[in-house]
Motif scaffolding. Structure first.
Motif, PDB file in Angstrom:
ATOM      1  N   UNK A  66       0.872  -1.153   0.000  1.00 42.94           N
ATOM      2  CA  UNK A  66       0.000   0.000   0.000  1.00 42.94           C
ATOM      3  C   UNK A  66       0.920   1.217   0.000  1.00 42.94           C
ATOM      4  N   UNK A  67       0.839   2.045  -1.026  1.00 41.80           N
ATOM      5  CA  UNK A  67       1.811   3.127  -1.166  1.00 41.80           C
ATOM      6  C   UNK A  67       3.195   2.524  -1.241  1.00 41.80           C
ATOM      7  N   UNK A  68       4.079   2.935  -0.310  1.00 41.48           N
ATOM      8  CA  UNK A  68       5.446   2.406  -0.334  1.00 41.48           C
ATOM      9  C   UNK A  68       5.683   1.364   0.757  1.00 41.48           C
ATOM     10  N   UNK A  69       4.616   0.936   1.422  1.00 39.82           N
ATOM     11  CA  UNK A  69       4.774  -0.010   2.521  1.00 39.82           C
ATOM     12  C   UNK A  69       4.346  -1.422   2.111  1.00 39.82           C
ATOM     13  N   UNK A  70       5.202  -2.382   2.348  1.00 39.15           N
ATOM     14  CA  UNK A  70       4.865  -3.774   2.059  1.00 39.15           C
ATOM     15  C   UNK A  70       4.184  -4.374   3.281  1.00 39.15           C
ATOM     16  N   UNK A  71       2.928  -4.743   3.116  1.00 42.02           N
ATOM     17  CA  UNK A  71       2.130  -5.248   4.234  1.00 42.02           C
ATOM     18  C   UNK A  71       2.327  -6.749   4.401  1.00 42.02           C
ATOM     19  N   UNK A 111       3.884   5.921   5.396  1.00 42.20           N
ATOM     20  CA  UNK A 111       4.545   5.242   4.271  1.00 42.20           C
ATOM     21  C   UNK A 111       3.491   4.686   3.300  1.00 42.20           C
ATOM     22  N   UNK A 112       2.304   4.362   3.818  1.00 46.72           N
ATOM     23  CA  UNK A 112       1.212   3.911   2.953  1.00 46.72           C
ATOM     24  C   UNK A 112       0.733   5.034   2.040  1.00 46.72           C
ATOM     25  N   UNK A 113       0.872   6.267   2.530  1.00 46.89           N
ATOM     26  CA  UNK A 113       0.261   7.398   1.815  1.00 46.89           C
ATOM     27  C   UNK A 113       1.221   8.093   0.865  1.00 46.89           C
ATOM     28  N   UNK A 114       2.438   7.581   0.737  1.00 46.53           N
ATOM     29  CA  UNK A 114       3.378   8.216  -0.189  1.00 46.53           C
ATOM     30  C   UNK A 114       2.879   8.004  -1.620  1.00 46.53           C
ATOM     31  N   UNK A 119      16.577   8.542  -1.205  1.00 51.18           N
ATOM     32  CA  UNK A 119      15.876   9.437  -0.274  1.00 51.18           C
ATOM     33  C   UNK A 119      14.934   8.655   0.646  1.00 51.18           C
ATOM     34  N   UNK A 120      14.166   7.747   0.045  1.00 49.68           N
ATOM     35  CA  UNK A 120      13.216   6.968   0.842  1.00 49.68           C
ATOM     36  C   UNK A 120      13.943   6.075   1.837  1.00 49.68           C
ATOM     37  N   UNK A 121      15.015   5.426   1.374  1.00 47.91           N
ATOM     38  CA  UNK A 121      15.773   4.536   2.267  1.00 47.91           C
ATOM     39  C   UNK A 121      16.348   5.321   3.433  1.00 47.91           C
ATOM     40  N   UNK A 122      16.755   6.568   3.190  1.00 43.88           N
ATOM     41  CA  UNK A 122      17.336   7.377   4.267  1.00 43.88           C
ATOM     42  C   UNK A 122      16.264   7.939   5.193  1.00 43.88           C
ATOM     43  N   UNK A 123      15.058   8.135   4.622  1.00 47.86           N
ATOM     44  CA  UNK A 123      13.975   8.700   5.430  1.00 47.86           C
ATOM     45  C   UNK A 123      13.351   7.638   6.350  1.00 47.86           C
TER      46      UNK A 123
END
Lengths: 159, 159
Positions: free
Chosen positions: A111-116, A156-159, B148-152
């Protein structure tokens, strides 16, 4: 049906009725039934292909390609998990199943950038569960973990 | 080679030499060359299949399956991005490319539970870039965003 078979069918129906995950899985199967073949089938009958004793699964060769029906079952399993996570969190998610021809690969729900949900698959030809209860337990476990992650990292889901 | 061709080849060589991303892509291609076919080829020659004018790409039919060579190029592209992100952040990552037979799908690069690169693919049969510079710009852009994401969210990478 013998009395024992009737009792087993009733038990299975009860397991399905009490499991939000199994109900979601049944919904996935019915959603993929454009000709209404399964319209009059009981829920627990639709789930039967997911249940196979370990001994029987071990007899399936892992040399060949993964059977399209098996791939469909794997997709259904992860899509049902995604649907349940969505119900619990309101987060829309995507399912990606990447299988090599040798039955190795990944199943991801994100979801977004998060792996659930993140699972490596091996011997996907043998995908299945010993019992309906184990199918339910594995599905629910992945749903719970996914919900926890979605709630912990909503940003992270909302990115 | 005509003087113009020599000048173009020298230009291309310069672009590759100055681009960490293109060098990583060349490395991917050489890593998939078990018989040493490309051993004596110049780097810029190896990258040529990635470069194709838009007009020419549009002529590739999108009805059929995606050509295995094209899939190989797509994988190489995302693996090079993953390798570059790893160099910059030290985070190990996985590449998953999930393509339907119709050329639609997902390319994902993830580390732990964090998706560093997330691209939907369409008309994958036509994967390619107008120029070497555009190939480089797109690769570098995805690398930078991933870093950027990995660092954030290092915590999400480490789950």
């Amino acid at each position: 049906m013998s009395p024992a078979q009737v009792a087993a069918a009733l038990d299975a129906a009860l397991v399905v009725d009490n499991s939000p995950f199994l109900k979601a899985l049944v919904q996935q199967i019915r959603a993929n039934d454009p000709y209404g073949t399964y319209r009059n089938w009981a829920d627990e009958l639709l789930l039967k292909p997911y249940v196979m004793p370990k001994k029987q699964r071990r007899e399936i060769p892992v040399e060949g390609e993964v059977d399209p029906l098996t791939i469909g079952r794997i997709l259904g399993f992860y899509r049902a998990i995604a649907a349940r996570i969505e119900e619990e969190t309101g987060q829309l998610s995507q399912v990606v199943v990447d299988l090599s021809h040798e039955g190795f690969g990944w199943a991801l729900i994100f979801s977004g950038r998060l792996i659930l949900v993140s699972k490596t698959l091996r011997d996907a030809q043998r995908f299945g569960f010993d019992t309906l209860e184990k199918l339910n337990a594995e599905g629910e476990k992945l749903v719970q973990r996914g919900v926890e992650l979605a709630q912990k990292y909503p940003e992270v889901c909302d990115i």
